[in-house]
Every structure is written in C-alpha cells, then in structure tokens.
Design an enzyme around this catalytic site. Structure first.
Site, PDB file in Angstrom:
ATOM      1  N   CYS A   6      58.132  26.677  62.560  1.00 31.17           N
ATOM      2  CA  CYS A   6      58.216  27.660  61.476  1.00 31.17           C
ATOM      3  C   CYS A   6      58.534  29.057  61.998  1.00 31.17           C
ATOM      4  O   CYS A   6      58.267  29.391  63.149  1.00 31.17           O
ATOM      5  CB  CYS A   6      56.898  27.686  60.692  1.00 31.17           C
ATOM      6  SG  CYS A   6      57.102  28.366  59.021  1.00 31.17           S
ATOM      7  N   ASP A 126      45.725  25.303  56.958  1.00 27.92           N
ATOM      8  CA  ASP A 126      45.818  26.407  57.911  1.00 27.92           C
ATOM      9  C   ASP A 126      44.448  27.045  58.053  1.00 27.92           C
ATOM     10  O   ASP A 126      43.544  26.803  57.241  1.00 27.92           O
ATOM     11  CB  ASP A 126      46.841  27.427  57.395  1.00 27.92           C
ATOM     12  CG  ASP A 126      47.371  28.358  58.479  1.00 27.92           C
ATOM     13  OD1 ASP A 126      46.888  28.291  59.619  1.00 27.92           O
ATOM     14  OD2 ASP A 126      48.281  29.154  58.163  1.00 27.92           O
TER      15      ASP A 126
END
Length: 203
Positions: A6, A126
């Site tokens: 990412c 996360d």
C-alpha cells in the site's frame, strides 16, 4: 495467502511491484504523506502489470468521487478507512459494483464485532492509534481477532521480521506499507523479500 503493498506514489514503486508481483497495490487518496491525486493514480495504474489489482484508500470521501475512480478503471477495489457507516456503504454500493474493504482500527474485540454485519466483501484489521486513521506502522494484539466472519486483510506494523507470524493468523491477505519502506520511501529489495516470504520461497 494474498499480499498487498500500500501507499505507492512513484513510477519506481510500480516497477518494483511489477517485479515482486503482489496480488494488490494501494493508492492512498486520503490526507497522508503517501497521498496521490486522481491524475497521478491513473498514470501509475497504466504502468501496473496485469494480474495486480489496484485498491483505492479513502477516508470519508464523496461516494461519487470514489465511484468515478472505480468505474474509470483506476482502481479495482475500494478501501474505506474512515469509520464509514453501513448507510454510507450501502449508498456507495448503489453507485459502483467494485468490491469494498472496510477498515477496522482494532483496540478491542468489540471493534470487530461492531462491523460484522456491514455489507462489504472484506475487512481490513489495523492497529487502533488515537487520532490516526491508519498508516501508523504499529501492530495490535492479534489474539483479539477471533472469528471475523469475512475474509480480512491484516495491516499494521507488518515487516520482514514478523511476516511469518502474521501468516499464521488466518488472514486472507497481508497489507504492508511502512514495512516495505526505507527512510519513508518504498524499498524494492524489501518488497521483493516480503513477496518471496509470503509466496513460500526464499528472500
């Protein structure tokens, strides 16, 4: 085990990804040092190897903007990282058929339980960091995960040193950003080594 890199921002990042061949790469459209404009993302996407899907990362963005990026082919999947509501997601789904990843900042197991009913294809788990929507580079207690009920991406502080343990969590995919950087810049060597580890080869 799938793999996502990412926060790609440069042509060099795309070239490195094309060599390492993760399953997904991410473009960040939210406020971040890794943010890209729509035009930058379109230009980078055009350089991406076939077989790698592009994910757009958004924080409380206008659904029409997100749908336009998906329907123009700049991104294949949508990652919502701002704690968007189920109603927001349902509205977005009337505008595009692109699969949606709902990010969950995990501080307790209740954070996961709260979103289990959301009508999305994937979750992304996360670390919860106060005042941050993600990209903190910190891990969370993976024992909190439990039964998620949907395929999930595992993010937060993943790197070469803990990738083997992360692969034991039952995640659908591992999501790395700062863990494949050196001095804040994507590192082709780290990307290559992580990809080799996840794919079962030698770095």
């Amino acid at each position: 085990m799938k793999l996502k890199f990412c926060g790609l921002t440069r042509e060099a990042d795309i070239r490195a990804a094309n060599e390492a061949m993760p399953d997904y790469i991410g473009f960040v459209f939210a406020e971040s040092r890794r943010r890209v404009t729509d035009e930058q993302a379109a230009r980078l996407r055009a350089l991406l190897a076939p077989g790698i899907q592009a994910v757009g990362v958004f924080v409380n963005d206008d659904p029409a903007h997100i749908a336009a990026l998906a329907d123009s082919g700049v991104i294949d999947l949508i990652q919502l990282h701002g704690g968007e509501s189920a109603a927001y997601i349902e509205r977005l789904q009337t505008m595009t058929a692109a699969p949606i990843i709902c990010a969950v900042r995990v501080g307790t197991n209740e954070d996961i339980e709260r979103v289990k009913s959301y009508p999305v294809e994937y979750f992304l788990l996360d670390a919860y960091v106060k005042g941050a929507y993600g990209g903190s580079g910190e891990t969370f207690d993976w024992s909190l995960i439990g039964a998620v009920g949907k395929p999930y991406f595992l993010a937060g502080g993943l790197n070469e040193s803990n990738i083997a343990c992360a692969m034991q969590t039952g995640a659908y995919a591992l999501d790395l950003s700062s863990g494949i950087e050196t001095d804040g810049v994507k590192d082709a060597g780290k990307m290559r080594r992580v990809a080799a580890l996840v794919k079962g080869g030698q770095p």
